[in-house]
Structure formats: structure tokens, C-alpha cells
Write a protein that holds these residues in place. Structure first.
Motif, PDB file in Angstrom:
ATOM      1  N   TYR A  35       0.842  -1.190   0.000  1.00  0.00           N
ATOM      2  CA  TYR A  35       0.000   0.000   0.000  1.00  0.00           C
ATOM      3  C   TYR A  35       0.885   1.250   0.000  1.00  0.00           C
ATOM      4  N   LEU A  45      -4.069   0.711  -2.209  1.00  0.00           N
ATOM      5  CA  LEU A  45      -3.468  -0.543  -2.651  1.00  0.00           C
ATOM      6  C   LEU A  45      -2.695  -0.342  -3.940  1.00  0.00           C
ATOM      7  N   GLN A  48      -1.293  -6.675  -5.011  1.00  0.00           N
ATOM      8  CA  GLN A  48      -1.640  -7.775  -4.122  1.00  0.00           C
ATOM      9  C   GLN A  48      -1.133  -9.067  -4.731  1.00  0.00           C
ATOM     10  N   VAL A  55      -2.440 -10.868  -7.893  1.00  0.00           N
ATOM     11  CA  VAL A  55      -3.903 -10.916  -7.902  1.00  0.00           C
ATOM     12  C   VAL A  55      -4.477  -9.619  -8.457  1.00  0.00           C
ATOM     13  N   ASP A  56      -3.870  -8.498  -8.050  1.00  0.00           N
ATOM     14  CA  ASP A  56      -4.380  -7.185  -8.467  1.00  0.00           C
ATOM     15  C   ASP A  56      -3.234  -6.207  -8.499  1.00  0.00           C
ATOM     16  N   SER A  58      -3.873  -3.245 -10.493  1.00  0.00           N
ATOM     17  CA  SER A  58      -4.533  -2.246 -11.325  1.00  0.00           C
ATOM     18  C   SER A  58      -4.172  -0.810 -10.954  1.00  0.00           C
ATOM     19  N   GLN A  59      -3.737  -0.597  -9.707  1.00  0.00           N
ATOM     20  CA  GLN A  59      -3.402   0.767  -9.290  1.00  0.00           C
ATOM     21  C   GLN A  59      -1.903   0.992  -9.176  1.00  0.00           C
ATOM     22  N   GLN A  98      -6.564 -14.991   0.925  1.00  0.00           N
ATOM     23  CA  GLN A  98      -7.003 -13.843   0.153  1.00  0.00           C
ATOM     24  C   GLN A  98      -8.247 -13.222   0.754  1.00  0.00           C
ATOM     25  N   GLY A  99      -8.273 -11.908   0.739  1.00  0.00           N
ATOM     26  CA  GLY A  99      -9.478 -11.212   1.173  1.00  0.00           C
ATOM     27  C   GLY A  99      -9.431 -10.775   2.619  1.00  0.00           C
ATOM     28  N   GLY A 100     -10.326  -9.924   2.959  1.00  0.00           N
ATOM     29  CA  GLY A 100     -10.321  -9.327   4.294  1.00  0.00           C
ATOM     30  C   GLY A 100     -10.910 -10.208   5.365  1.00  0.00           C
ATOM     31  N   PHE A 101     -11.397 -11.403   5.016  1.00  0.00           N
ATOM     32  CA  PHE A 101     -11.915 -12.277   6.044  1.00  0.00           C
ATOM     33  C   PHE A 101     -10.819 -12.657   7.014  1.00  0.00           C
ATOM     34  N   PRO A 103      -8.006 -10.768   8.631  1.00  0.00           N
ATOM     35  CA  PRO A 103      -7.561  -9.372   8.719  1.00  0.00           C
ATOM     36  C   PRO A 103      -6.120  -9.198   8.293  1.00  0.00           C
ATOM     37  N   LEU A 104      -5.839  -8.049   7.688  1.00  0.00           N
ATOM     38  CA  LEU A 104      -4.492  -7.750   7.267  1.00  0.00           C
ATOM     39  C   LEU A 104      -3.632  -7.390   8.475  1.00  0.00           C
TER      40      LEU A 104
END
Lengths: 115, 111
Positions: A35, A45, A48, A55-56, A58-59, A98-101, A103-104
Motif C-alpha cells: 500500500y 493498494l 496484491q 492478484v491485483d 490495477s493501481q 485472500q481477502g479481508g476475512f 484481517p491484514l
């Protein structure tokens, strides 16, 4: 458990120079994030990874920024050449999946100043 | 693209005052919501999270947040703040694989 390790903590460079940041996530964490946090703003972000795959991104400004996670463990983020607007804190985070489930978990960040 | 708005950039309170920090997001699908906190000199830490079920979520250190779907909001509350709550607070929304943060609210609690 040991946290997310980042180095260096601080870096000052001149514009047009290159810089690299290193991140070692928590052991066993498959997902790794980079980040960018500009002063006064929330983290944004950049990229990732899931294991060693992207995974991503794009930014991520791909004309100057690159990142890799070759062995699916630690990661490096590079800026080449740096611009004044790249001055920010670069945060690395990891999570078990993967994902916020899950926590980071964030590192302390690298504060970059471009002069 | 989804976005997260935190209305207050800076909040100053006296100890024992009540706290409410606003968070609104723009996304119509299923979302998961988080509040992170960053104490001075420390890294971002998870304060609380909402996935489903009871829209009133309780987190660490006496914090709670309420998910109001119709208002696209997830405001953070604490009945009585302490000096040690001085920190920056970030709301975040997970949609798909992307976790998007708000701009943060810097809270200063005067002793």
C-alpha cells in the motif's frame, strides 16, 4: 508471532533516482499487499500477491513501479525513476488467505522522501 | 469504483467525552467493513470488523460500530474516550478482493 518486517524504515532520495523496499510477511501468510499512504490520506493498494502470483496490480503505476514475490515469501517494491509525488509511506501487509476475512497484518512501513 | 468517505479529518475531545466517527461508502453489493487504528509510532491494527449478522459490532478497547445498510454507513463509536485513544482511525471496505481505505480521522484526546 513475529510481525510483518519492512526495511528500511526511512529513505531519502533525489528525484529520478531509484529505490527499493523489502517486506517479509508473517510466516505462512499466503497473501501479501503493498500500500502507498500519502500524508493526510488513507492507504491505497498498489499490488496484491497470492503466493508468488499477482492478484491485483490495477493501481500500480507500471511505468515506474515494479514488485515481485519470487518464492512466495518476501517481496520487494521498486520505484525507478522516483518522482516528487512518490513521497509517502509504503506499507506492506499480509494475511493468511485472500481477502479481508483474514484481517491484514501491517508492517511499520517505509517512509520515502523524494527531494 | 468504490470509495470510502470519512467526514471528519481531525477531532479533538476531552477525556470521558463520547466519540462518533463517520464512515460512508459507495458500493451497492455485498461488502465487509472494518475499522483500523494507528497509534502514534505504531503500525495499523484492526479495531473491529463486520461480515454479517448483528449490525452492531463490538471491538477492542470499548469501541463499537453500527452497520446501517440503507445509509451505506459504518460509524465508529465509543461512550467515553481516554487519552490513550489518541490515534488515527481508518474505515475500510472490502469488496471482492479489494480493500479500500477512507482518508482517516485523526483523534486527539485531551487529558
Amino acid at each position: 508471532e513475529a510481525g510483518v518486517a519492512q526495511s528500511p524504515r526511512y529513505k531519502i532520495i533525489e528525484k529520478r533516482q531509484s529505490v527499493a523496499f523489502w517486506c517479509n510477511p508473517i510466516s505462512g501468510h499466503a497473501t501479501l499487499y503493498w500500500y502507498q499512504q500519502i500524508l493526510g490520506q488513507g492507504p491505497k493498494l498498489l499490488i496484491q500477491f497470492q503466493n508468488n502470483g499477482v492478484v491485483d496490480d490495477s493501481q500500480l503505476p507500471k511505468d515506474r513501479f515494479s514488485a515481485e514475490r519470487l518464492k512466495g515469501v518476501d517481496s520487494t517494491l521498486k520505484i525507478q525513476p522516483a518522482k516528487l509525488e512518490d513521497s509517502a509511506v509504503y506499507l506492506c501487509a499480509s494475511s493468511p488467505r485472500q481477502g479481508g476475512f483474514s484481517p491484514l497484518h501491517f508492517g511499520n512501513g517505509t517512509r520515502l522522501t523524494v527531494t | 469504483a468504490q470509495s470510502v468517505s470519512q467526514h471528519n479529518h481531525h477531532v479533538i475531545l476531552s477525556e470521558a467525552a463520547s466519540l462518533e466517527l463517520g464512515c460512508n461508502y459507495s458500493y451497492g453489493g455485498t461488502v465487509n467493513l472494518f475499522w483500523y487504528v494507528q497509534y502514534p509510532g505504531q503500525h495499523l491494527q484492526l479495531l473491529l470488523k463486520y461480515f454479517s449478522g448483528d449490525p452492531l459490532v463490538k471491538g477492542i478497547k470499548g469501541f463499537e460500530a453500527e452497520f446501517i445498510k440503507s445509509k451505506f454507513s459504518f460509524n465508529l463509536r465509543k461512550p467515553s474516550v481516554q487519552w490513550s485513544d489518541t490515534a488515527e482511525y481508518f474505515c475500510a471496505v472490502l469488496s471482492g478482493n479489494m480493500l479500500t481505505f477512507g482518508g482517516g480521522t485523526r483523534l486527539m484526546v485531551k487529558p
